[in-house]
Write an enzyme that holds these catalytic residues in place. Structure first.
Site, mmCIF file in Angstrom:
data_model
loop_
_atom_site.group_PDB
_atom_site.id
_atom_site.type_symbol
_atom_site.label_atom_id
_atom_site.label_comp_id
_atom_site.label_asym_id
_atom_site.label_seq_id
_atom_site.Cartn_x
_atom_site.Cartn_y
_atom_site.Cartn_z
ATOM 1 N N LYS A 62 0.793 -1.249 0.103
ATOM 2 C CA LYS A 62 0.017 -0.026 -0.059
ATOM 3 C C LYS A 62 0.692 1.268 0.105
ATOM 4 O O LYS A 62 2.100 1.077 0.121
ATOM 5 C CB LYS A 62 -0.986 -0.044 1.197
ATOM 6 C CG LYS A 62 -1.816 -1.231 1.127
ATOM 7 C CD LYS A 62 -2.841 -1.474 2.479
ATOM 8 C CE LYS A 62 -3.634 -2.503 2.373
ATOM 9 N NZ LYS A 62 -4.488 -2.595 3.511
ATOM 10 N N TYR A 112 -12.587 -3.229 -3.291
ATOM 11 C CA TYR A 112 -13.178 -3.138 -1.514
ATOM 12 C C TYR A 112 -14.701 -3.183 -1.735
ATOM 13 O O TYR A 112 -14.967 -2.710 -0.572
ATOM 14 C CB TYR A 112 -12.646 -2.053 -0.994
ATOM 15 C CG TYR A 112 -11.019 -2.225 -0.610
ATOM 16 C CD1 TYR A 112 -10.724 -3.274 0.161
ATOM 17 C CD2 TYR A 112 -10.160 -1.230 -0.878
ATOM 18 C CE1 TYR A 112 -9.134 -3.466 0.703
ATOM 19 C CE2 TYR A 112 -8.824 -1.256 -0.321
ATOM 20 C CZ TYR A 112 -8.267 -2.619 0.486
ATOM 21 O OH TYR A 112 -7.162 -2.713 0.755
ATOM 22 N N ASN A 123 -1.641 -0.217 7.203
ATOM 23 C CA ASN A 123 -1.039 -1.538 7.581
ATOM 24 C C ASN A 123 -0.237 -2.270 6.592
ATOM 25 O O ASN A 123 -0.108 -3.405 6.349
ATOM 26 C CB ASN A 123 -2.218 -2.774 8.035
ATOM 27 C CG ASN A 123 -3.205 -2.890 7.047
ATOM 28 O OD1 ASN A 123 -3.260 -2.245 5.824
ATOM 29 N ND2 ASN A 123 -4.135 -3.606 7.226
ATOM 30 N N HIS A 166 -1.526 -5.639 1.379
ATOM 31 C CA HIS A 166 -2.852 -6.590 1.022
ATOM 32 C C HIS A 166 -2.416 -7.886 0.434
ATOM 33 O O HIS A 166 -1.446 -8.076 -0.198
ATOM 34 C CB HIS A 166 -3.647 -5.518 0.148
ATOM 35 C CG HIS A 166 -4.610 -6.483 -0.526
ATOM 36 N ND1 HIS A 166 -6.095 -6.811 0.278
ATOM 37 C CD2 HIS A 166 -4.836 -7.268 -1.670
ATOM 38 C CE1 HIS A 166 -6.642 -7.587 -0.533
ATOM 39 N NE2 HIS A 166 -5.893 -7.872 -1.587
ATOM 40 N N GLU A 197 -9.350 -10.504 -8.022
ATOM 41 C CA GLU A 197 -8.441 -9.136 -7.942
ATOM 42 C C GLU A 197 -7.188 -9.088 -8.920
ATOM 43 O O GLU A 197 -7.111 -7.987 -9.387
ATOM 44 C CB GLU A 197 -7.763 -9.146 -6.448
ATOM 45 C CG GLU A 197 -8.721 -9.160 -5.482
ATOM 46 C CD GLU A 197 -8.215 -9.139 -4.001
ATOM 47 O OE1 GLU A 197 -7.166 -9.597 -3.840
ATOM 48 O OE2 GLU A 197 -8.938 -9.231 -3.122
HETATM 49 N N1 LIG Z 1 -11.590 -0.322 11.477
HETATM 50 C C1 LIG Z 1 -10.826 0.101 10.526
HETATM 51 N N2 LIG Z 1 -10.261 1.253 10.524
HETATM 52 C C2 LIG Z 1 -9.409 1.815 9.316
HETATM 53 N N3 LIG Z 1 -9.193 1.041 8.260
HETATM 54 C C3 LIG Z 1 -9.382 -0.127 8.495
HETATM 55 C C4 LIG Z 1 -10.469 -0.753 9.310
HETATM 56 N N4 LIG Z 1 -10.524 -2.059 9.206
HETATM 57 C C5 LIG Z 1 -10.120 -2.481 8.015
HETATM 58 N N5 LIG Z 1 -9.355 -1.259 7.462
HETATM 59 C C6 LIG Z 1 -8.695 -1.211 6.249
HETATM 60 O O1 LIG Z 1 -9.361 -1.978 5.141
HETATM 61 C C7 LIG Z 1 -8.526 -2.864 4.759
HETATM 62 C C8 LIG Z 1 -9.448 -3.858 4.369
HETATM 63 O O2 LIG Z 1 -9.939 -4.728 5.397
HETATM 64 P P1 LIG Z 1 -10.393 -6.077 5.487
HETATM 65 O O3 LIG Z 1 -11.213 -6.235 6.651
HETATM 66 O O4 LIG Z 1 -10.804 -6.475 4.153
HETATM 67 O O5 LIG Z 1 -8.946 -6.726 6.074
HETATM 68 P P2 LIG Z 1 -8.016 -7.551 5.045
HETATM 69 O O6 LIG Z 1 -8.555 -8.473 4.259
HETATM 70 O O7 LIG Z 1 -7.146 -8.210 6.352
HETATM 71 O O8 LIG Z 1 -7.163 -6.388 4.537
HETATM 72 P P3 LIG Z 1 -6.534 -6.271 2.975
HETATM 73 O O9 LIG Z 1 -7.823 -6.609 2.250
HETATM 74 O O10 LIG Z 1 -5.910 -4.930 3.102
HETATM 75 O O11 LIG Z 1 -5.490 -7.634 2.878
HETATM 76 C C9 LIG Z 1 -7.458 -3.267 5.922
HETATM 77 O O12 LIG Z 1 -6.435 -3.636 5.326
HETATM 78 C C10 LIG Z 1 -7.245 -1.851 6.489
HETATM 79 O O13 LIG Z 1 -6.295 -1.112 5.682
#
Ligand SMILES: Nc1ncnc2c1ncn2[C@@H]1O[C@H](COP(=O)(O)OP(=O)(O)OP(=O)(O)O)[C@@H](O)[C@H]1O
Length: 152
Positions: free
Chosen positions: A13, A53, A116, A119, A130
């Protein structure tokens, strides 16, 4: 597709790109034995991210997430190899870096869920969706001699 050809979509990211972590993250996947099947620095559009997303569209953090993902380029890549999706997620660590196990990318390089660093696809089906979204049909298979010493 054979088990050794499973693919996952991984993205560093914008915070990870800006912090100079692209090489380190790629290195970890290469060192594990995965083949890099595609690799590109992308400035994602709002449309692309909304599709990527789509399951999070109703979350309160969705606008912030899109702004974060558009704050700079994303280093998008595809890994291929046995267990690419499950191992890819394990190598990334829990979504919230506060809960990520030591040795995972998020535990080693991040502190906040909203920054974080990376992804990874959460299922084989999401990975295929994707990959098509970010790379279209541009992927070309290639053979690696080293696969004979990675796989039994
Ligand atoms: N509570 C939150 N506050 C802010 N950002 C969030 C929160 N929850 C998720 N995100 C962001 O949205 C992304 C996608 O969330 P998801 O629940 O799909 O988690 P993930 O599948 O582990 O992450 P990713 O899709 O990025 O690998 C997270 O990686 C994070 O960057």
């Amino acid at each position: 597709m054979s088990a050794n050809e499973e693919r996952s979509f991984i993205a560093v990211k914008p915070d990870g790109v800006e912090r100079g972590l692209v090489g380190e993250i790629l290195r970890r996947f290469e060192a594990r034995g995965f083949k890099i099947l595609a690799l590109q620095l992308i400035h994602p559009s709002k449309e692309l991210l909304s599709e990527h997303y789509e399951d999070l569209a109703n979350k309160p953090f969705f606008p912030k997430l899109l702004a974060y993902m558009q704050s700079g380029p994303v280093a998008a890549f595809v890994i291929q190899g046995k267990g690419a999706v499950k191992i890819g997620r394990a190598m990334l660590g829990a979504t919230n870096p506060q809960d990520s196990a030591p040795g995972t990318i998020r535990a080693d390089f991040a502190l906040d869920i909203g920054k974080n660093v990376c992804h990874g696809s959460d299922s084989v089906e999401s990975a295929e969706r994707e990959i098509a979204l970010w790379f279209g049909d541009s992927l070309k298979p290639y053979a690696r001699a080293v696969d004979t010493v990675i796989y039994e």
